[in-house]
Design a protein around this motif. Sequence first.
Motif, mmCIF file in Angstrom:
data_model
loop_
_atom_site.group_PDB
_atom_site.id
_atom_site.type_symbol
_atom_site.label_atom_id
_atom_site.label_comp_id
_atom_site.label_asym_id
_atom_site.label_seq_id
_atom_site.Cartn_x
_atom_site.Cartn_y
_atom_site.Cartn_z
ATOM 1 N N ALA A 179 0.788 -1.231 0.000
ATOM 2 C CA ALA A 179 0.000 0.000 0.000
ATOM 3 C C ALA A 179 0.819 1.281 0.000
ATOM 4 O O ALA A 179 0.247 2.373 -0.075
ATOM 5 N N HIS A 180 2.144 1.175 0.093
ATOM 6 C CA HIS A 180 2.946 2.398 -0.002
ATOM 7 C C HIS A 180 4.378 2.056 -0.372
ATOM 8 O O HIS A 180 5.091 1.396 0.391
ATOM 9 N N THR A 181 4.785 2.522 -1.544
ATOM 10 C CA THR A 181 6.169 2.349 -1.985
ATOM 11 C C THR A 181 6.687 3.649 -2.595
ATOM 12 O O THR A 181 5.911 4.524 -2.998
ATOM 13 N N HIS A 182 8.009 3.755 -2.635
ATOM 14 C CA HIS A 182 8.715 4.764 -3.424
ATOM 15 C C HIS A 182 9.722 3.981 -4.257
ATOM 16 O O HIS A 182 10.855 3.751 -3.837
ATOM 17 N N LEU A 183 9.324 3.551 -5.439
ATOM 18 C CA LEU A 183 10.179 2.684 -6.254
ATOM 19 C C LEU A 183 11.358 3.427 -6.868
ATOM 20 O O LEU A 183 12.372 2.818 -7.198
ATOM 21 N N GLY A 184 11.237 4.749 -7.011
ATOM 22 C CA GLY A 184 12.363 5.505 -7.539
ATOM 23 C C GLY A 184 13.610 5.365 -6.688
ATOM 24 O O GLY A 184 14.740 5.485 -7.186
ATOM 25 N N ASP A 185 13.407 5.089 -5.400
ATOM 26 C CA ASP A 185 14.539 4.907 -4.484
ATOM 27 C C ASP A 185 15.390 3.692 -4.836
ATOM 28 O O ASP A 185 16.442 3.470 -4.203
ATOM 29 N N SER A 186 14.958 2.913 -5.792
ATOM 30 C CA SER A 186 15.743 1.742 -6.204
ATOM 31 C C SER A 186 17.129 2.119 -6.688
ATOM 32 O O SER A 186 18.024 1.259 -6.742
ATOM 33 N N VAL A 187 17.339 3.382 -7.035
ATOM 34 C CA VAL A 187 18.665 3.818 -7.478
ATOM 35 C C VAL A 187 19.573 4.150 -6.296
ATOM 36 O O VAL A 187 20.743 4.514 -6.501
ATOM 37 N N ALA A 188 19.067 4.032 -5.056
ATOM 38 C CA ALA A 188 19.861 4.458 -3.895
ATOM 39 C C ALA A 188 19.699 3.496 -2.720
ATOM 40 O O ALA A 188 19.616 3.930 -1.570
ATOM 41 N N LYS A 189 19.687 2.201 -2.991
ATOM 42 C CA LYS A 189 19.497 1.225 -1.916
ATOM 43 C C LYS A 189 20.605 1.334 -0.873
ATOM 44 O O LYS A 189 21.789 1.335 -1.211
ATOM 45 N N GLU A 190 20.183 1.415 0.388
ATOM 46 C CA GLU A 190 21.091 1.479 1.540
ATOM 47 C C GLU A 190 22.019 2.692 1.511
ATOM 48 O O GLU A 190 23.042 2.719 2.189
ATOM 49 N N ALA A 191 21.634 3.736 0.780
ATOM 50 C CA ALA A 191 22.468 4.940 0.729
ATOM 51 C C ALA A 191 22.269 5.828 1.947
ATOM 52 O O ALA A 191 23.131 6.648 2.268
ATOM 53 N N ALA A 192 21.138 5.682 2.632
ATOM 54 C CA ALA A 192 20.791 6.607 3.724
ATOM 55 C C ALA A 192 21.055 6.000 5.090
ATOM 56 O O ALA A 192 20.255 6.153 6.015
ATOM 57 N N VAL A 193 22.152 5.319 5.245
ATOM 58 C CA VAL A 193 22.468 4.678 6.515
ATOM 59 C C VAL A 193 22.618 5.730 7.610
ATOM 60 O O VAL A 193 23.374 6.696 7.478
ATOM 61 N N LEU B 130 15.456 2.192 1.961
ATOM 62 C CA LEU B 130 15.537 1.858 3.383
ATOM 63 C C LEU B 130 15.344 0.376 3.660
ATOM 64 O O LEU B 130 15.993 -0.181 4.547
ATOM 65 N N ASN B 131 14.432 -0.267 2.947
ATOM 66 C CA ASN B 131 14.067 -1.659 3.196
ATOM 67 C C ASN B 131 13.709 -2.341 1.887
ATOM 68 O O ASN B 131 13.143 -1.701 0.990
ATOM 69 N N PRO B 132 13.951 -3.632 1.761
ATOM 70 C CA PRO B 132 13.433 -4.349 0.593
ATOM 71 C C PRO B 132 11.907 -4.373 0.651
ATOM 72 O O PRO B 132 11.326 -4.472 1.740
ATOM 73 N N PRO B 133 11.235 -4.302 -0.488
ATOM 74 C CA PRO B 133 9.767 -4.296 -0.497
ATOM 75 C C PRO B 133 9.189 -5.696 -0.320
ATOM 76 O O PRO B 133 8.455 -6.206 -1.165
ATOM 77 N N SER B 134 9.544 -6.310 0.809
ATOM 78 C CA SER B 134 9.076 -7.659 1.127
ATOM 79 C C SER B 134 7.883 -7.585 2.064
ATOM 80 O O SER B 134 8.023 -7.171 3.224
ATOM 81 N N MET B 135 6.734 -8.003 1.600
ATOM 82 C CA MET B 135 5.554 -8.008 2.457
ATOM 83 C C MET B 135 5.649 -9.097 3.527
ATOM 84 O O MET B 135 5.032 -8.991 4.588
ATOM 85 N N PHE B 136 6.434 -10.132 3.278
ATOM 86 C CA PHE B 136 6.657 -11.137 4.324
ATOM 87 C C PHE B 136 7.328 -10.498 5.542
ATOM 88 O O PHE B 136 6.917 -10.703 6.686
ATOM 89 N N ARG B 137 8.366 -9.703 5.301
ATOM 90 C CA ARG B 137 9.053 -9.042 6.418
ATOM 91 C C ARG B 137 8.134 -8.037 7.108
ATOM 92 O O ARG B 137 8.109 -7.952 8.336
#
Length: 339
Positions: free
Chosen positions: A49-63, A254-261
Amino acid sequence: MQQFEGTVVSGSSFEPVEGRVVVEDGRITAVERASVDATDIVVPAFVNAHTHLGDSVAKEAAVDLGLEAAVAPPDSLKHRRLAAADRDTLVTEMRRTLQFMAQTGTAACLDFRESGPTGARALRAAADETPVTPFVLGSGPTSVLDVADGYGASGANDDDFETERAAARDAGVPFAIHAGEPDATDIHPALDLDPDLLVHMVHADEDHLERVADQDVPVAVCPRANQVLSVGRPPIRDLLDHTTVALGTDNVMLNPPSMFREMAVTAKAFDVTAREVLRMATAAGAEAVGLNCGVVEPGRDAALLVLDGESDNLAGTADPIRAVVRRATPLDVKRVVLR
């Protein structure tokens, strides 16, 4: 015609029944109670119900960055990375995230897409070769509604968004807005816009909850992202007692889009039942924007997730719904049925 047998989590009540789901031409035509040999667990595919897929270019960049530095418009790390990414890279990385979502059982996502019409078109291009349906909530000028499925506003403290809200209403499409993430100051202004969906509501108090109930506004919550950004915990039990609550994974950076998690964290850290969490991860998001999925019943789109009830992880489970919500992982996925 296709048939999927086992324990079927059926209908809007999410009742587990032994039997089969019959699918023809991409639609569920029947859910039949029957004695079957299969030990699979058949549930609705997820609606994030809520994603920001554009962030895929910056995975784990905001540690270790807080909300403002990590994701707030217009100058956060996220927005600098988005501005620096060329279109081909952006499309490729969003497509890879959508493919991961498909592999892990997500049929659709409600995506807040930055960068106006150009950003919305990029997401459409990324989705072309994947089975996941992004419901595009565009931002920027109202012309984005020529491309997007609705409007996604950053927050009522950033702008008044009255023009955008009116444009969405005139176009007959949803208007969604972030509210109550860093603090409560933007919640009443967001509600004044009569939104179709609120996102986060971490700092909602009783006055806000009463307005949400009176206005019948669904809320998308993202507990893992809230934790990473240290903004607090959404009052999920109180929200559920006042309105429909859907589950999202928020920023891909920030997080993988895993609904299981997301389900496991929600079920174990909040005062909610497993059935409530499964509904939050499926039907609630679909209902918020009028998608014809999220429930296993005749007439719905055939968006299904089949889990192996005899996997080493799920074998011997006493409660199939608790198993799906609290225990299941992508390794238990036997089949994902999408478009």
